[in-house]
Motif scaffolding. Sequence first.
Motif, short mmCIF file in Angstrom:
data_model
loop_
_atom_site.label_atom_id
_atom_site.label_comp_id
_atom_site.label_asym_id
_atom_site.label_seq_id
_atom_site.Cartn_x
_atom_site.Cartn_y
_atom_site.Cartn_z
N ARG A 215 28.33 63.41 14.51
CA ARG A 215 29.32 64.48 14.64
C ARG A 215 30.15 64.55 13.37
O ARG A 215 30.48 63.51 12.78
N ASP A 218 35.07 68.00 11.45
CA ASP A 218 35.36 69.42 11.69
C ASP A 218 34.17 70.06 12.39
O ASP A 218 33.05 70.04 11.87
N ASP A 219 34.38 70.63 13.57
CA ASP A 219 33.29 71.26 14.31
C ASP A 219 32.64 72.39 13.53
O ASP A 219 31.42 72.63 13.65
N ASN A 220 33.42 73.11 12.73
CA ASN A 220 32.85 74.20 11.94
C ASN A 220 31.88 73.66 10.88
O ASN A 220 30.84 74.27 10.62
N ASP A 221 32.23 72.51 10.28
CA ASP A 221 31.33 71.88 9.32
C ASP A 221 30.02 71.49 10.00
O ASP A 221 28.93 71.68 9.45
N TYR A 222 30.13 70.93 11.19
CA TYR A 222 28.95 70.52 11.95
C TYR A 222 28.03 71.72 12.18
O TYR A 222 26.81 71.65 11.95
N MET A 223 28.60 72.84 12.62
CA MET A 223 27.79 74.00 12.93
C MET A 223 27.19 74.63 11.67
O MET A 223 26.05 75.10 11.70
N GLU A 226 24.22 72.65 10.90
CA GLU A 226 23.17 72.95 11.87
C GLU A 226 22.46 74.26 11.51
O GLU A 226 21.23 74.36 11.58
N LYS A 252 21.93 70.20 23.08
CA LYS A 252 23.22 70.20 23.76
C LYS A 252 23.44 68.88 24.49
O LYS A 252 24.54 68.32 24.48
N PHE A 255 24.04 66.08 21.85
CA PHE A 255 25.35 66.16 21.20
C PHE A 255 26.38 65.31 21.94
O PHE A 255 27.23 64.67 21.30
N THR A 260 30.84 59.92 15.53
CA THR A 260 31.18 60.20 14.14
C THR A 260 30.80 59.01 13.27
O THR A 260 30.57 57.90 13.77
N ASN A 283 23.75 66.89 9.09
CA ASN A 283 24.46 66.02 10.03
C ASN A 283 23.76 64.68 10.25
O ASN A 283 24.24 63.86 11.02
#
Length: 331
Positions: A215, A218-223, A226, A252, A255, A260, A283
Amino acid sequence: MRGLDDFLAECDRGPRINELTGFFAATAGGKSGMPIRNPVADPRLLPRNELLRKLVGLHAARQGFFDQHYHGSIPYRLEEECRMAYAVLQYAQQRHTPLSLYSLGTAEGTMARTLSELSEGQILTLSCSPNPENYASFMAYGEPRYAEFFIGPFHRLTKDVLRSDRRLEKFVHGFDIILEDTTFQMYSPNRSKQIEFVAQHLREGGIFVFVEKFRAIDDNDYMRREHQKDYGFKARYFPVEEIESKKTAVLKTMFGNEVTLAEMSRAASAHFKHCIITWNSGNFCSLAASNSKENLDLYVSQMAAPAIPHEYVYETRLHWSATIDAAEPGP
Protein backbone atom coordinates in the motif's frame (compact mmCIF):
# COMPACT_ATOMS: atom_id res chain seq x y z
CA MET A 1 1.28 -23.19 21.50
CA ARG A 2 -1.95 -21.18 21.60
CA GLY A 3 -0.28 -18.38 19.66
CA LEU A 4 0.77 -20.84 16.97
CA ASP A 5 -2.67 -22.46 16.87
CA ASP A 6 -4.28 -19.03 16.46
CA PHE A 7 -1.89 -18.17 13.63
CA LEU A 8 -2.54 -21.45 11.80
CA ALA A 9 -6.29 -20.93 12.18
CA GLU A 10 -5.90 -17.41 10.79
CA CYS A 11 -4.05 -18.78 7.76
CA ASP A 12 -6.69 -21.48 7.28
CA ARG A 13 -9.27 -18.69 6.95
CA GLY A 14 -7.14 -16.81 4.40
CA PRO A 15 -8.63 -15.90 1.01
CA ARG A 16 -5.90 -17.79 -0.87
CA ILE A 17 -7.33 -21.18 0.13
CA ASN A 18 -10.95 -20.11 0.44
CA GLU A 19 -12.72 -17.53 -1.72
CA LEU A 20 -9.83 -17.25 -4.19
CA THR A 21 -9.37 -21.01 -4.61
CA GLY A 22 -11.33 -21.11 -7.86
CA PHE A 23 -9.30 -18.33 -9.47
CA PHE A 24 -5.96 -19.92 -8.61
CA ALA A 25 -7.03 -23.42 -9.64
CA ALA A 26 -8.40 -22.27 -13.00
CA THR A 27 -5.35 -20.10 -13.75
CA ALA A 28 -2.84 -22.76 -12.67
CA GLY A 29 -4.68 -25.26 -14.84
CA GLY A 30 -4.63 -22.98 -17.88
CA LYS A 31 -8.43 -22.79 -18.01
CA SER A 32 -8.62 -19.01 -17.58
CA GLY A 33 -6.42 -15.97 -17.11
CA MET A 34 -4.10 -16.85 -19.98
CA PRO A 35 -2.42 -13.90 -21.76
CA ILE A 36 -3.06 -13.32 -25.43
CA ARG A 37 0.70 -13.68 -25.97
CA ASN A 38 3.46 -15.24 -23.90
CA PRO A 39 5.55 -12.78 -21.86
CA VAL A 40 9.19 -12.88 -22.95
CA ALA A 41 12.11 -11.33 -21.06
CA ASP A 42 13.34 -8.19 -22.83
CA PRO A 43 17.03 -8.81 -23.60
CA ARG A 44 17.62 -5.06 -24.00
CA LEU A 45 17.14 -4.63 -20.24
CA LEU A 46 19.42 -7.47 -19.15
CA PRO A 47 23.22 -7.69 -19.31
CA ARG A 48 24.79 -9.63 -22.17
CA ASN A 49 26.12 -12.62 -20.30
CA GLU A 50 26.30 -16.25 -21.40
CA LEU A 51 25.19 -17.70 -18.05
CA LEU A 52 22.30 -15.26 -17.85
CA ARG A 53 21.33 -16.09 -21.44
CA LYS A 54 21.16 -19.79 -20.57
CA LEU A 55 19.15 -19.02 -17.45
CA VAL A 56 16.60 -16.92 -19.36
CA GLY A 57 16.26 -19.65 -21.99
CA LEU A 58 15.78 -22.49 -19.50
CA HIS A 59 13.37 -20.40 -17.43
CA ALA A 60 11.25 -19.77 -20.53
CA ALA A 61 11.29 -23.49 -21.38
CA ARG A 62 10.11 -24.52 -17.89
CA GLN A 63 7.23 -22.08 -17.42
CA GLY A 64 3.72 -23.33 -16.72
CA PHE A 65 0.30 -21.76 -16.99
CA PHE A 66 0.35 -19.60 -13.88
CA ASP A 67 3.74 -18.08 -14.65
CA GLN A 68 2.40 -16.85 -17.98
CA HIS A 69 -0.45 -15.09 -16.19
CA TYR A 70 1.81 -13.74 -13.45
CA HIS A 71 4.52 -12.34 -15.68
CA GLY A 72 1.95 -10.69 -17.91
CA SER A 73 0.38 -9.01 -14.88
CA ILE A 74 3.29 -7.27 -13.09
CA PRO A 75 5.51 -4.90 -15.08
CA TYR A 76 8.94 -6.42 -15.69
CA ARG A 77 8.54 -9.08 -13.04
CA LEU A 78 9.89 -11.69 -15.48
CA GLU A 79 13.10 -9.73 -16.02
CA GLU A 80 13.43 -9.30 -12.26
CA GLU A 81 12.95 -13.02 -11.64
CA CYS A 82 15.78 -13.77 -14.07
CA ARG A 83 17.95 -11.07 -12.46
CA MET A 84 17.26 -12.52 -9.03
CA ALA A 85 17.96 -16.08 -10.17
CA TYR A 86 21.25 -14.99 -11.72
CA ALA A 87 22.25 -13.34 -8.43
CA VAL A 88 21.45 -16.56 -6.53
CA LEU A 89 23.56 -18.58 -8.99
CA GLN A 90 26.49 -16.21 -8.57
CA TYR A 91 26.02 -16.13 -4.80
CA ALA A 92 26.18 -19.93 -4.66
CA GLN A 93 29.35 -19.96 -6.76
CA GLN A 94 30.99 -17.34 -4.53
CA ARG A 95 30.22 -19.37 -1.41
CA HIS A 96 31.79 -22.53 -2.91
CA THR A 97 29.28 -24.74 -1.09
CA PRO A 98 25.90 -26.30 -1.89
CA LEU A 99 23.00 -23.91 -1.32
CA SER A 100 19.40 -24.63 -0.35
CA LEU A 101 16.50 -22.40 -1.40
CA TYR A 102 12.84 -22.45 -0.35
CA SER A 103 10.41 -20.70 -2.69
CA LEU A 104 7.01 -20.49 -1.06
CA GLY A 105 3.87 -19.85 -2.97
CA THR A 106 5.61 -19.39 -6.32
CA ALA A 107 3.07 -21.31 -8.39
CA GLU A 108 4.86 -24.03 -10.39
CA GLY A 109 8.27 -23.10 -8.98
CA THR A 110 9.83 -22.24 -12.33
CA MET A 111 12.68 -20.15 -10.96
CA ALA A 112 13.56 -22.69 -8.28
CA ARG A 113 13.59 -25.58 -10.73
CA THR A 114 15.64 -23.57 -13.21
CA LEU A 115 18.24 -22.83 -10.54
CA SER A 116 18.51 -26.49 -9.56
CA GLU A 117 18.89 -27.67 -13.14
CA LEU A 118 21.33 -24.99 -14.24
CA SER A 119 23.53 -25.40 -11.16
CA GLU A 120 23.46 -29.20 -11.53
CA GLY A 121 22.63 -29.67 -7.88
CA GLN A 122 24.76 -26.95 -6.34
CA ILE A 123 21.43 -25.31 -5.50
CA LEU A 124 18.81 -27.64 -3.97
CA THR A 125 15.32 -26.15 -4.04
CA LEU A 126 11.89 -26.67 -2.54
CA SER A 127 8.77 -25.00 -3.92
CA CYS A 128 5.30 -25.08 -2.43
CA SER A 129 1.75 -24.32 -3.56
CA PRO A 130 -1.72 -25.37 -2.38
CA ASN A 131 -2.67 -26.15 -6.00
CA PRO A 132 -2.08 -29.63 -7.45
CA GLU A 133 -2.41 -27.93 -10.85
CA ASN A 134 0.88 -26.15 -10.16
CA TYR A 135 2.50 -29.45 -9.22
CA ALA A 136 1.32 -30.88 -12.56
CA SER A 137 3.09 -28.02 -14.35
CA PHE A 138 6.18 -28.58 -12.20
CA MET A 139 6.27 -32.23 -13.28
CA ALA A 140 5.37 -31.57 -16.92
CA TYR A 141 9.05 -31.59 -17.94
CA GLY A 142 9.92 -34.72 -16.00
CA GLU A 143 10.87 -35.25 -12.39
CA PRO A 144 13.76 -32.90 -11.60
CA ARG A 145 16.75 -34.38 -9.84
CA TYR A 146 17.56 -31.51 -7.49
CA ALA A 147 14.21 -29.74 -7.04
CA GLU A 148 11.28 -30.76 -4.82
CA PHE A 149 7.67 -29.63 -4.48
CA PHE A 150 5.32 -29.55 -1.49
CA ILE A 151 1.61 -29.51 -2.31
CA GLY A 152 0.04 -27.41 0.42
CA PRO A 153 -0.12 -23.88 1.83
CA PHE A 154 3.03 -22.40 3.35
CA HIS A 155 1.76 -22.61 6.91
CA ARG A 156 1.38 -26.38 6.67
CA LEU A 157 5.06 -26.96 5.89
CA THR A 158 6.56 -27.63 9.31
CA LYS A 159 9.72 -29.29 10.59
CA ASP A 160 7.66 -32.41 11.34
CA VAL A 161 6.44 -32.52 7.74
CA LEU A 162 10.01 -32.22 6.46
CA ARG A 163 11.18 -35.03 8.78
CA SER A 164 8.35 -37.34 7.78
CA ASP A 165 8.86 -37.08 4.01
CA ARG A 166 11.81 -38.91 2.48
CA ARG A 167 12.05 -36.40 -0.37
CA LEU A 168 12.00 -33.39 1.93
CA GLU A 169 14.03 -34.52 4.93
CA LYS A 170 17.22 -33.09 3.41
CA PHE A 171 15.76 -29.64 4.13
CA VAL A 172 15.04 -30.23 7.81
CA HIS A 173 18.11 -28.23 8.88
CA GLY A 174 16.92 -25.14 7.06
CA PHE A 175 17.51 -23.04 3.96
CA ASP A 176 20.19 -20.55 2.97
CA ILE A 177 17.68 -18.45 1.02
CA ILE A 178 13.92 -18.18 1.38
CA LEU A 179 11.80 -16.40 -1.22
CA GLU A 180 8.27 -15.27 -0.35
CA ASP A 181 6.69 -14.31 -3.66
CA THR A 182 3.39 -12.40 -3.24
CA THR A 183 2.20 -15.09 -0.81
CA PHE A 184 1.62 -13.44 2.55
CA GLN A 185 -0.72 -10.86 1.02
CA MET A 186 -3.06 -13.67 -0.01
CA TYR A 187 -3.66 -14.73 3.61
CA SER A 188 -3.66 -11.77 6.01
CA PRO A 189 -1.82 -8.53 6.85
CA ASN A 190 -0.16 -10.24 9.84
CA ARG A 191 3.42 -9.91 8.54
CA SER A 192 4.98 -10.25 11.98
CA LYS A 193 3.61 -13.75 12.60
CA GLN A 194 4.00 -14.80 8.96
CA ILE A 195 7.68 -13.88 8.96
CA GLU A 196 8.20 -15.50 12.36
CA PHE A 197 6.63 -18.76 11.17
CA VAL A 198 8.62 -19.03 7.93
CA ALA A 199 11.89 -17.78 9.45
CA GLN A 200 12.08 -20.97 11.52
CA HIS A 201 13.22 -22.60 8.26
CA LEU A 202 16.03 -20.07 7.64
CA ARG A 203 19.58 -21.03 8.56
CA GLU A 204 21.71 -18.72 10.66
CA GLY A 205 22.99 -15.96 8.41
CA GLY A 206 20.46 -16.88 5.71
CA ILE A 207 18.70 -14.41 3.44
CA PHE A 208 14.93 -13.86 3.38
CA VAL A 209 13.65 -12.27 0.15
CA PHE A 210 10.17 -10.74 0.09
CA VAL A 211 8.32 -9.83 -3.11
CA GLU A 212 5.07 -8.08 -2.26
CA LYS A 213 2.55 -5.52 -3.36
CA PHE A 214 2.53 -2.64 -0.88
CA ARG A 215 0.00 0.00 0.00
CA ALA A 216 1.16 3.54 -0.69
CA ILE A 217 0.95 6.24 1.96
CA ASP A 218 -1.24 8.24 -0.41
CA ASP A 219 -4.21 6.36 -1.92
CA ASN A 220 -4.02 8.51 -5.04
CA ASP A 221 -0.40 7.47 -5.58
CA TYR A 222 -1.42 3.83 -5.20
CA MET A 223 -4.16 4.17 -7.82
CA ARG A 224 -1.91 6.05 -10.27
CA ARG A 225 0.59 3.21 -10.09
CA GLU A 226 -2.20 0.68 -10.58
CA HIS A 227 -3.40 2.49 -13.69
CA GLN A 228 0.15 2.55 -15.03
CA LYS A 229 0.48 -1.20 -14.39
CA ASP A 230 -2.88 -2.06 -15.93
CA TYR A 231 -2.91 0.16 -19.01
CA GLY A 232 0.77 0.82 -19.60
CA PHE A 233 1.86 -2.84 -19.29
CA LYS A 234 -0.83 -5.39 -18.54
CA ALA A 235 -2.98 -4.34 -21.51
CA ARG A 236 -0.26 -5.79 -23.74
CA TYR A 237 -1.26 -9.24 -22.55
CA PHE A 238 -4.90 -9.11 -21.43
CA PRO A 239 -8.13 -7.61 -22.79
CA VAL A 240 -9.35 -4.57 -20.87
CA GLU A 241 -12.52 -6.34 -19.72
CA GLU A 242 -10.43 -9.13 -18.18
CA ILE A 243 -8.25 -6.60 -16.37
CA GLU A 244 -11.36 -4.96 -14.91
CA SER A 245 -12.95 -8.25 -13.86
CA LYS A 246 -9.80 -9.32 -11.99
CA LYS A 247 -9.92 -6.10 -9.97
CA THR A 248 -13.30 -7.15 -8.63
CA ALA A 249 -12.64 -10.89 -8.31
CA VAL A 250 -9.12 -10.87 -6.83
CA LEU A 251 -7.37 -7.55 -6.29
CA LYS A 252 -10.02 -6.02 -4.04
CA THR A 253 -9.67 -9.00 -1.68
CA MET A 254 -5.88 -8.92 -1.85
CA PHE A 255 -5.80 -5.18 -1.06
CA GLY A 256 -7.23 -5.87 2.40
CA ASN A 257 -4.16 -7.99 3.21
CA GLU A 258 -1.51 -5.62 1.86
CA VAL A 259 0.66 -3.55 4.21
CA THR A 260 2.76 -0.41 3.78
CA LEU A 261 6.53 -0.52 3.45
CA ALA A 262 6.76 1.07 6.88
CA GLU A 263 4.62 -1.70 8.39
CA MET A 264 6.70 -4.32 6.62
CA SER A 265 9.86 -2.69 7.96
CA ARG A 266 8.59 -2.93 11.53
CA ALA A 267 7.63 -6.58 11.09
CA ALA A 268 10.94 -7.55 9.44
CA SER A 269 13.11 -5.60 11.88
CA ALA A 270 11.87 -7.80 14.71
CA HIS A 271 13.73 -10.71 13.07
CA PHE A 272 16.51 -9.21 10.93
CA LYS A 273 19.28 -6.68 11.52
CA HIS A 274 19.78 -5.73 7.88
CA CYS A 275 17.43 -5.16 4.97
CA ILE A 276 17.56 -3.52 1.55
CA ILE A 277 15.12 -2.80 -1.26
CA THR A 278 16.47 -4.48 -4.39
CA TRP A 279 13.63 -3.79 -6.84
CA ASN A 280 10.50 -1.70 -7.31
CA SER A 281 7.79 -1.78 -9.94
CA GLY A 282 4.84 0.49 -9.20
CA ASN A 283 3.26 -0.80 -5.99
CA PHE A 284 5.48 -3.92 -5.96
CA CYS A 285 8.81 -4.11 -4.15
CA SER A 286 11.40 -6.77 -3.45
CA LEU A 287 13.27 -6.68 -0.14
CA ALA A 288 16.19 -8.81 0.99
CA ALA A 289 16.80 -9.23 4.74
CA SER A 290 19.39 -11.06 6.83
CA ASN A 291 21.16 -11.06 10.17
CA SER A 292 24.44 -11.43 8.28
CA LYS A 293 25.53 -8.18 6.65
CA GLU A 294 28.34 -10.08 4.92
CA ASN A 295 25.97 -12.55 3.25
CA LEU A 296 23.44 -9.86 2.34
CA ASP A 297 26.13 -7.64 0.83
CA LEU A 298 27.53 -10.58 -1.16
CA TYR A 299 24.08 -11.46 -2.52
CA VAL A 300 23.22 -7.89 -3.49
CA SER A 301 26.64 -7.37 -5.06
CA GLN A 302 25.88 -10.19 -7.52
CA MET A 303 22.82 -8.37 -8.86
CA ALA A 304 22.87 -6.58 -12.16
CA ALA A 305 21.12 -3.22 -12.34
CA PRO A 306 17.30 -3.52 -12.08
CA ALA A 307 15.92 -4.48 -15.50
CA ILE A 308 13.00 -2.06 -15.56
CA PRO A 309 12.30 1.31 -17.23
CA HIS A 310 12.81 4.14 -14.73
CA GLU A 311 9.24 5.40 -15.05
CA TYR A 312 7.98 2.35 -13.11
CA VAL A 313 10.36 2.97 -10.20
CA TYR A 314 9.12 4.96 -7.21
CA GLU A 315 10.79 3.43 -4.15
CA THR A 316 14.60 3.50 -4.11
CA ARG A 317 15.51 3.84 -0.46
CA LEU A 318 15.10 1.59 2.52
CA HIS A 319 13.02 2.59 5.51
CA TRP A 320 15.28 0.96 8.13
CA SER A 321 18.60 -0.73 8.73
CA ALA A 322 20.54 -1.69 11.82
CA THR A 323 23.72 -0.13 10.49
CA ILE A 324 22.78 2.61 8.05
CA ASP A 325 19.84 4.97 7.68
CA ALA A 326 19.13 4.08 4.07
CA ALA A 327 20.48 1.97 1.24
CA GLU A 328 20.24 2.18 -2.52
CA PRO A 329 19.04 -0.88 -4.46
CA GLY A 330 21.35 -2.81 -6.73
CA PRO A 331 25.11 -3.31 -6.46
